[in-house]
Structure formats: C-alpha cells, structure tokens
Design an enzyme around this catalytic site. Structure first.
Site, short mmCIF file in Angstrom:
data_model
loop_
_atom_site.label_atom_id
_atom_site.label_comp_id
_atom_site.label_asym_id
_atom_site.label_seq_id
_atom_site.Cartn_x
_atom_site.Cartn_y
_atom_site.Cartn_z
N LEU A 30 -1.42 -7.61 -5.42
CA LEU A 30 -1.06 -8.60 -4.40
C LEU A 30 -1.90 -9.87 -4.46
CD1 LEU A 30 -0.44 -6.15 -1.42
CD2 LEU A 30 1.29 -7.60 -2.50
N SER A 51 -8.26 -2.42 11.87
CA SER A 51 -9.11 -1.22 11.96
C SER A 51 -9.94 -1.32 13.24
CB SER A 51 -10.05 -1.17 10.76
OG SER A 51 -11.08 -0.23 10.98
N THR A 56 -13.25 -8.71 7.67
CA THR A 56 -11.86 -8.91 7.22
C THR A 56 -10.88 -8.37 8.26
OG1 THR A 56 -11.80 -6.82 5.94
CG2 THR A 56 -12.51 -8.81 4.78
N LYS A 57 -11.21 -7.25 8.88
CA LYS A 57 -10.26 -6.66 9.84
C LYS A 57 -10.25 -7.44 11.16
CE LYS A 57 -8.72 -3.57 7.05
NZ LYS A 57 -7.33 -3.65 6.55
N TYR A 69 -16.27 -5.23 5.78
CA TYR A 69 -14.96 -4.68 6.16
C TYR A 69 -14.57 -5.16 7.56
CZ TYR A 69 -11.40 -0.99 6.81
OH TYR A 69 -10.23 -0.29 7.04
N SER A 70 -15.54 -5.10 8.49
CA SER A 70 -15.28 -5.55 9.86
C SER A 70 -14.86 -7.01 9.91
CB SER A 70 -16.54 -5.40 10.73
OG SER A 70 -16.88 -4.06 10.86
N GLY A 114 0.83 -1.21 0.00
CA GLY A 114 0.00 0.00 0.00
C GLY A 114 0.85 1.26 0.00
N1 LIG Z 1 -7.96 5.50 6.19
C1 LIG Z 1 -8.63 5.03 7.22
O1 LIG Z 1 -9.51 5.72 7.78
C2 LIG Z 1 -8.31 3.65 7.77
C3 LIG Z 1 -8.86 3.31 9.02
C4 LIG Z 1 -8.59 2.06 9.54
C5 LIG Z 1 -7.82 1.16 8.84
N2 LIG Z 1 -7.32 1.50 7.61
C6 LIG Z 1 -6.52 0.50 6.92
O2 LIG Z 1 -5.24 1.01 6.65
C7 LIG Z 1 -4.75 0.48 5.43
C8 LIG Z 1 -4.31 1.62 4.51
O3 LIG Z 1 -5.46 2.42 4.25
P1 LIG Z 1 -5.37 3.83 3.51
O4 LIG Z 1 -6.37 4.69 4.14
O5 LIG Z 1 -3.97 4.24 3.38
O6 LIG Z 1 -5.96 3.39 2.06
P2 LIG Z 1 -5.70 3.98 0.60
O7 LIG Z 1 -5.19 5.37 0.65
O8 LIG Z 1 -6.95 3.67 -0.16
O9 LIG Z 1 -4.52 3.04 0.07
C9 LIG Z 1 -4.76 1.67 -0.11
C10 LIG Z 1 -3.50 1.04 -0.64
O10 LIG Z 1 -3.74 -0.37 -0.82
C11 LIG Z 1 -3.24 -0.74 -2.08
N3 LIG Z 1 -3.96 -1.90 -2.58
C12 LIG Z 1 -5.29 -2.16 -2.52
N4 LIG Z 1 -5.56 -3.33 -3.11
C13 LIG Z 1 -4.39 -3.82 -3.58
C14 LIG Z 1 -4.01 -4.98 -4.30
N5 LIG Z 1 -4.91 -5.90 -4.69
N6 LIG Z 1 -2.70 -5.16 -4.61
C15 LIG Z 1 -1.78 -4.25 -4.25
N7 LIG Z 1 -2.07 -3.12 -3.56
C16 LIG Z 1 -3.36 -2.92 -3.25
C17 LIG Z 1 -3.47 0.49 -2.96
O11 LIG Z 1 -2.63 0.40 -4.10
P3 LIG Z 1 -2.93 1.24 -5.46
O12 LIG Z 1 -3.49 2.56 -5.03
O13 LIG Z 1 -1.58 1.35 -6.08
O14 LIG Z 1 -3.90 0.44 -6.24
C18 LIG Z 1 -3.07 1.59 -2.00
O15 LIG Z 1 -1.68 1.78 -1.99
C19 LIG Z 1 -5.87 -0.38 4.84
O16 LIG Z 1 -5.64 -1.73 5.15
C20 LIG Z 1 -7.10 0.13 5.55
O17 LIG Z 1 -8.11 -0.85 5.64
C21 LIG Z 1 -7.55 2.73 7.06
#
Ligand SMILES: NC(=O)c1ccc[n+]([C@@H]2O[C@H](COP(=O)([O-])OP(=O)(O)OC[C@H]3O[C@@H](n4cnc5c(N)ncnc54)[C@H](OP(=O)(O)O)[C@@H]3O)[C@@H](O)[C@H]2O)c1
Length: 241
Positions: free
Chosen positions: A54, A132, A148-149, A145-146, A4
């Site tokens: 991935l 999460s 999976t997390k 989502y819940s 990510g």
């Molecule tokens: N933001 C929040 O509020 C929040 C809260 C709790 C937990 N999280 C968790 O934190 C993590 C990061 O979230 P974020 O907010 O940074 O999300 P984001 O900005 O949407 O970034 C998601 C990242 O995951 C990559 N990704 C998704 N599917 C993929 C795949 N099949 N293969 C390779 N890469 C993949 C995307 O790559 P590309 O863009 O290059 O496709 C991107 O780099 C996630 O697991 C999310 O569930 C986020």
C-alpha cells in the site's frame, strides 16, 4: 474494499462482509494468504483480490481505477492494514518514524482519497479506520504506534465533516489486544508473565478477530446510518478503568 485482508482483523472482516452478502475487494501483500482468505469467504468467485504494497501509491491508484471499472461504485472501505512495535525513545530514529507514519497513516489517507473518487454518489459510503486503544491510552514503548493511531482517531473527525455532504460516513474502531499474528508476535507474547499482565488489563479477556470485524460490519451497515466522526472502542473493558 478491505486492506490487511491477508491476516487477522482484516481477514475476518473480509470473511464477515462476504457472509453479509457483500462483494469484496481484498488487499494485502501476501498473495497466498489472500487466497486463503478468499477460500474461506462465501461465493469466492464474486470477489476481487490484489496483492500489493500500500505504500506504492501509484500502483494503489491504478488498482483502484481497475477495481472501480470491474466492481464500482464502492460502498465501503475498511483500512485494517497496519504494523505495530514496542520501542523505547532512544530507538525512535527518523527512519523508523517515517516508516510507521507511511504505513499506518499515509497509506490509509491515500487509499481513502482514491476510494472516494469512485464511491456511490446515490447511496454514499462508509469508511472505517482501524485505530487502537493505544491512540487513547499509553503503555511503555508504544509511543510510535500510539502516535500513528492517535493521528487516525483525530483525522477521522475532520474527514467525517468534509465527506458528510457526499453522504460518506467516516469512523474509527479502536480495539484492545486481539489474538492475531500482530499480537502473537508482540514482545508481551514472548513470556507468560507479560502475557498474563496484558490479559489482566482486559476484564473480558483478549479479543478475537470476530469481535472487531463485527464492529466494522456495524459501521459499514445502514444500522450505523447516523454515525460519523466517532471512535468505537472495542476493547473488552481495557479503557473502562
Ligand atoms: N491485533 C491487535 O491486538 C490490534 C489491536 C489494536 C489495533 N489493531 C490494528 O488492527 C489492524 C489489523 O491488525 P491485525 O492484528 O490484524 O494485524 P496482522 O495480523 O499483523 O495483519 C496486518 C495486515 O496488514 C497488512 N499490511 C501491513 N503493511 C502493509 C503494506 N505496506 N501494504 C499492504 N498491506 C500491509 C498485512 O499484509 P501482509 O501480511 O500480506 O503483508 C496484514 O494483512 C492494524 O491496523 C492494527 O494496528 C490490532
């Protein structure tokens, strides 16, 4: 190794790792956004970058072998790649469920499996899974989502026990809502009233990617040398009530 790394929390974690002196392997799908991350890192020339999906496990396995050859043995993995949605039960088709479990759960376990083949046998390693608060608390439409997390939070405990003899620590980080493309594209960000409600649920306000990256850096570091199998909640007080 940071997944990510092309966006949000993973991107900031890769940048923070470089500032802490690490050589980083950046993984994501979008090559141009990975390049942007790389250019924001300290010493961009010492890091490696792979644009790949991935869920393509054979490709991922081959990438890990190549990266181990070029940069191994490995000391840290942050599984930050993930997807989110808000959907009612009536829309939770089997296909949707498969897609979410494959992306948020299976990819992290397969990559962890490949990573541990090349982790440092002397000093051990640290693995962080981005879970999460939705793996601990409920919200309308967050079932898929819940699930999976919650799976990641549960899996971390057994993995920690299995890998402790190899001095590999395994932990989860559970953020509340963090300002990234994921939350900015979420349904609650589309109108002011919903966004204000989400903000009001976080006593310290919404998070920044740095807030979560700092927690990842801590868990990767020797400062967390006796911490394994836990879930570090980084949520501005969301779960405190
Ligand atoms: N933001 C929040 O509020 C929040 C809260 C709790 C937990 N999280 C968790 O934190 C993590 C990061 O979230 P974020 O907010 O940074 O999300 P984001 O900005 O949407 O970034 C998601 C990242 O995951 C990559 N990704 C998704 N599917 C993929 C795949 N099949 N293969 C390779 N890469 C993949 C995307 O790559 P590309 O863009 O290059 O496709 C991107 O780099 C996630 O697991 C999310 O569930 C986020």
């Amino acid at each position: 190794m940071v997944t990510g790394a092309s966006s949000g929390i993973g991107r900031q974690t890769a940048i923070s790792c470089s500032k802490a002196g690490a050589r980083v392997i950046l993984l994501g799908r979008d090559a141009s956004r990975l390049e942007e991350t790389l250019s924001a890192m300290d010493n961009p020339e010492i890091h490696l970058m792979y644009a790949l999906d991935l869920v393509q496990f054979e490709e991922v396995s081959a990438m890990v072998e190549e990266a181990a050859h070029k940069m191994g043995p490995f000391h840290g993995l942050v599984n930050a790649a993930g997807i989110s949605t808000t959907l009612p039960l009536k829309l939770l088709s089997a296909e949707k469920m498969d897609h979410f479990f494959k992306t948020n759960v299976h990819t992290t376990i397969q990559l962890t499996r490949f990573f541990t083949r090349h982790s440092d046998k002397q000093s051990g390693a640290s693995i962080v899974f981005l879970a999460s608060v939705m793996g601990m608390a409920g919200e309308m439409g967050k079932t898929i989502y819940s699930l999976t997390k919650g799976a990641l939070i549960s899996g971390v405990r057994s993995l920690a026990l299995e890998l402790a003899p190899r001095n590999i620590r395994v932990n989860a980080v559970s953020p509340g809502v963090v300002l990234t493309p994921m939350s900015q594209n979420a349904i609650y960000s589309q109108d002011e009233e919903s966004l204000n409600r989400v903000k009001s649920l976080h006593p310290l306000g919404l998070g920044k990617p740095e807030d979560v990256a700092n927690a990842c850096i801590f868990l990767l570091s020797d400062a967390a040398g006796w911490i394994t199998g836990t879930n570090l909640v980084v949520d501005g007080g969301y779960t405190a009530r």
